[in-house]
Write a protein that holds these residues in place. Structure first.
Motif, PDB file in Angstrom:
ATOM      1  N   GLN A  23       1.946  -9.188   9.855  1.00  0.00           N
ATOM      2  CA  GLN A  23       1.153  -7.965   9.911  1.00  0.00           C
ATOM      3  C   GLN A  23      -0.223  -8.269  10.476  1.00  0.00           C
ATOM      4  N   GLU A  24      -0.784  -7.304  11.183  1.00  0.00           N
ATOM      5  CA  GLU A  24      -2.040  -7.513  11.882  1.00  0.00           C
ATOM      6  C   GLU A  24      -3.221  -7.058  11.046  1.00  0.00           C
ATOM      7  N   LYS A  25      -4.258  -7.861  11.011  1.00  0.00           N
ATOM      8  CA  LYS A  25      -5.461  -7.565  10.246  1.00  0.00           C
ATOM      9  C   LYS A  25      -6.195  -6.361  10.835  1.00  0.00           C
ATOM     10  N   GLY A  26      -6.584  -5.445   9.940  1.00  0.00           N
ATOM     11  CA  GLY A  26      -7.410  -4.320  10.360  1.00  0.00           C
ATOM     12  C   GLY A  26      -6.681  -3.260  11.144  1.00  0.00           C
ATOM     13  N   SER A  27      -5.361  -3.371  11.255  1.00  0.00           N
ATOM     14  CA  SER A  27      -4.626  -2.384  12.034  1.00  0.00           C
ATOM     15  C   SER A  27      -4.547  -1.067  11.271  1.00  0.00           C
ATOM     16  N   SER A  28      -4.649   0.025  11.982  1.00  0.00           N
ATOM     17  CA  SER A  28      -4.549   1.344  11.353  1.00  0.00           C
ATOM     18  C   SER A  28      -3.103   1.776  11.219  1.00  0.00           C
ATOM     19  N   SER A  29      -2.220   1.058  11.882  1.00  0.00           N
ATOM     20  CA  SER A  29      -0.799   1.395  11.832  1.00  0.00           C
ATOM     21  C   SER A  29      -0.211   0.945  10.507  1.00  0.00           C
ATOM     22  N   LYS A  30       0.415   1.863   9.802  1.00  0.00           N
ATOM     23  CA  LYS A  30       1.013   1.535   8.511  1.00  0.00           C
ATOM     24  C   LYS A  30       2.154   0.532   8.671  1.00  0.00           C
ATOM     25  N   GLU A  31       2.799   0.554   9.820  1.00  0.00           N
ATOM     26  CA  GLU A  31       3.907  -0.367  10.034  1.00  0.00           C
ATOM     27  C   GLU A  31       3.408  -1.788  10.206  1.00  0.00           C
ATOM     28  N   LEU A  32       2.171  -1.955  10.730  1.00  0.00           N
ATOM     29  CA  LEU A  32       1.643  -3.280  10.977  1.00  0.00           C
ATOM     30  C   LEU A  32       0.767  -3.777   9.828  1.00  0.00           C
ATOM     31  N   ARG A  33       0.217  -2.832   9.044  1.00  0.00           N
ATOM     32  CA  ARG A  33      -0.660  -3.210   7.935  1.00  0.00           C
ATOM     33  C   ARG A  33      -0.131  -2.557   6.669  1.00  0.00           C
ATOM     34  N   ARG A  34       0.900  -3.151   6.087  1.00  0.00           N
ATOM     35  CA  ARG A  34       1.587  -2.531   4.960  1.00  0.00           C
ATOM     36  C   ARG A  34       1.189  -3.117   3.624  1.00  0.00           C
ATOM     37  N   TYR A  35       0.720  -4.369   3.608  1.00  0.00           N
ATOM     38  CA  TYR A  35       0.477  -5.052   2.342  1.00  0.00           C
ATOM     39  C   TYR A  35      -0.962  -5.564   2.259  1.00  0.00           C
ATOM     40  N   SER A  36      -1.554  -5.430   1.072  1.00  0.00           N
ATOM     41  CA  SER A  36      -2.918  -5.903   0.861  1.00  0.00           C
ATOM     42  C   SER A  36      -2.953  -7.358   0.415  1.00  0.00           C
ATOM     43  N   GLY A  37      -1.824  -7.905   0.012  1.00  0.00           N
ATOM     44  CA  GLY A  37      -1.769  -9.289  -0.446  1.00  0.00           C
ATOM     45  C   GLY A  37      -0.382  -9.639  -0.953  1.00  0.00           C
ATOM     46  N   PRO A  38      -0.188 -10.871  -1.430  1.00  0.00           N
ATOM     47  CA  PRO A  38       1.130 -11.327  -1.890  1.00  0.00           C
ATOM     48  C   PRO A  38       1.733 -10.467  -3.001  1.00  0.00           C
ATOM     49  N   LEU A  39       0.927 -10.139  -4.029  1.00  0.00           N
ATOM     50  CA  LEU A  39       1.444  -9.343  -5.139  1.00  0.00           C
ATOM     51  C   LEU A  39       1.828  -7.943  -4.682  1.00  0.00           C
ATOM     52  N   ASP A  40       1.001  -7.363  -3.810  1.00  0.00           N
ATOM     53  CA  ASP A  40       1.298  -6.027  -3.292  1.00  0.00           C
ATOM     54  C   ASP A  40       2.587  -6.048  -2.481  1.00  0.00           C
ATOM     55  N   CYS A  41       2.768  -7.105  -1.691  1.00  0.00           N
ATOM     56  CA  CYS A  41       3.987  -7.245  -0.892  1.00  0.00           C
ATOM     57  C   CYS A  41       5.207  -7.366  -1.794  1.00  0.00           C
ATOM     58  N   ALA A  42       5.103  -8.189  -2.839  1.00  0.00           N
ATOM     59  CA  ALA A  42       6.225  -8.370  -3.758  1.00  0.00           C
ATOM     60  C   ALA A  42       6.561  -7.069  -4.475  1.00  0.00           C
ATOM     61  N   LYS A  43       5.534  -6.347  -4.931  1.00  0.00           N
ATOM     62  CA  LYS A  43       5.752  -5.087  -5.643  1.00  0.00           C
ATOM     63  C   LYS A  43       6.429  -4.050  -4.754  1.00  0.00           C
ATOM     64  N   LYS A  44       5.933  -3.919  -3.514  1.00  0.00           N
ATOM     65  CA  LYS A  44       6.507  -2.927  -2.606  1.00  0.00           C
ATOM     66  C   LYS A  44       7.927  -3.307  -2.184  1.00  0.00           C
ATOM     67  N   THR A  45       8.176  -4.605  -2.081  1.00  0.00           N
ATOM     68  CA  THR A  45       9.526  -5.059  -1.738  1.00  0.00           C
ATOM     69  C   THR A  45      10.497  -4.723  -2.856  1.00  0.00           C
ATOM     70  N   ILE A  46      10.093  -4.952  -4.095  1.00  0.00           N
ATOM     71  CA  ILE A  46      10.947  -4.634  -5.245  1.00  0.00           C
ATOM     72  C   ILE A  46      11.131  -3.126  -5.369  1.00  0.00           C
ATOM     73  N   HIS A  47      10.062  -2.369  -5.116  1.00  0.00           N
ATOM     74  CA  HIS A  47      10.152  -0.906  -5.186  1.00  0.00           C
ATOM     75  C   HIS A  47      11.140  -0.368  -4.165  1.00  0.00           C
ATOM     76  N   ALA A  48      11.156  -0.965  -2.983  1.00  0.00           N
ATOM     77  CA  ALA A  48      12.025  -0.472  -1.908  1.00  0.00           C
ATOM     78  C   ALA A  48      13.478  -0.911  -2.066  1.00  0.00           C
ATOM     79  N   GLY A  49      13.689  -2.132  -2.558  1.00  0.00           N
ATOM     80  CA  GLY A  49      15.066  -2.628  -2.627  1.00  0.00           C
ATOM     81  C   GLY A  49      15.454  -3.289  -3.924  1.00  0.00           C
TER      82      GLY A  49
END
Length: 315
Positions: free
Chosen positions: A131-157
């Motif tokens: 993911q790209e830093k500072g991108s306004s695109s939600k597809e490129l800037r989806r996670y704020s950090g490791p915990l956020d990524c893990a939480k969203k991954t579990i929420h989705a699947g």
């Protein structure tokens, strides 16, 4: 039990050393594998693009989960390998000539076990790396950090979502570590056995503990670096498929290792299966050299060393 704890502690130190040295190269590799090859064209251009847009910190994206994962991975891999090999040898000290009938199953077993830990931590790492830093695109800037990524991954699947790419990780680690430890044990034994024939050098090393430690470090650097390169040459296609599976935005895409290997081969040709080979090999030598030297020196300091020592090879 005491020896086992020391083996696992030495492995933990090796894992931390691997990430410290190798993570920037890994970030470049993951970006090359996950994005269209046209985007960055080469490892150097990819690294330059990351540095230009995000600075040095950009090369360490995902390092938090990587440090955690590699600390546990290194501890388990080297610990399980050392303990399993010792059991297969009947608890005897390591022979001067490596016995591949104990090295290969020990390495495959250790690699298979750590794949269960590496899969979720690498999924988080890879998604943060692409993911790209500072991108306004939600597809490129989806996670704020490791915990956020893990939480969203579990929420989705659900929890299984963290284990996308498990089959690719399993084959990469089991096959790759068989190549790694076979190359390491063989190359180390070869260098030490040839050293024992050099009488003048042997005498100097036996007379100086500093010279002996320094030479062991040099042997570790060479054997570890070459072994790391052997690992990736053997299993990079599995890693490319794993990266594709774990960073896919469309969760309905197939998780099948064979399907993704065929897809990559069809879209990009055989060379596509080795995307990122350059930065991977550049990373493999210093990262694995650091891991082996750290492992050997730590194990030696703790007094739990399964490997045959330099002294025994010089007598």
């Amino acid at each position: 039990m005491e020896n086992a704890v020391k083996d696992y502690a030495a492995g933990l130190a090796a894992g931390l050393a691997t990430v410290t040295v190798g993570h920037p190269f890994d970030t470049v590799k993951v970006n090359l594998q996950a994005r269209s090859p046209v985007a960055h064209a080469s490892a150097i251009r990819c690294a330059g693009w990351i540095l230009n847009h995000e600075g040095v910190r950009g090369l360490y994206k995902g390092a938090t989960s990587s440090f955690a994962g590699m600390a546990v991975e290194g501890s388990l891999l080297f610990g399980i390998y050392s303990q399993t090999k010792a059991r297969l040898q009947g608890g005897e000290a390591a022979a001067r000539t490596p016995n591949l009938s104990t090295v290969l199953p020990s390495a495959a077993f250790g690699g298979g076990i750590i794949s269960l830990i590496l899969c979720p931590t690498e999924l988080v790492k890879c998604r943060l790396q692409v993911q790209e830093k500072g991108s306004s695109s939600k597809e490129l800037r989806r996670y704020s950090g490791p915990l956020d990524c893990a939480k969203k991954t579990i929420h989705a699947g659900g929890v299984p979502g963290l284990f996308r790419g498990l089959s690719a990780t399993f084959f990469r680690e089991s096959v790759g570590n068989m190549c790694f430890f076979a190359t390491y044990e063989t190359s180390r034994s070869f260098m030490l056995s040839h050293l024992s024939k050099e009488t003048s050098l042997s005498s100097r090393l036996q007379a100086s503990s500093f010279s002996q430690t320094l030479f062991e470090a040099v042997v570790g650097i060479v054997s570890g670096g070459v072994s790391g390169m052997a690992f990736w040459v053997a299993v990079l296609p599995f890693d490319v498929a794993k990266t594709r599976i774990q960073t896919a935005l469309d969760l309905s895409e197939s998780r099948s290792l064979l399907f993704n290997l065929r897809k990559i081969r069809r879209e990009l040709g055989f060379r596509g299966l080795y995307t990122g080979l350059g930065p991977t090999l550049v990373r493999a030598f210093p990262a694995n050299a650091a891991a082996i030297v750290t492992w050997e020196l730590t194990a030696k300091l703790l007094g739990s060393r399964q490997l045959h020592t330099l002294e025994s090879s010089l007598v």
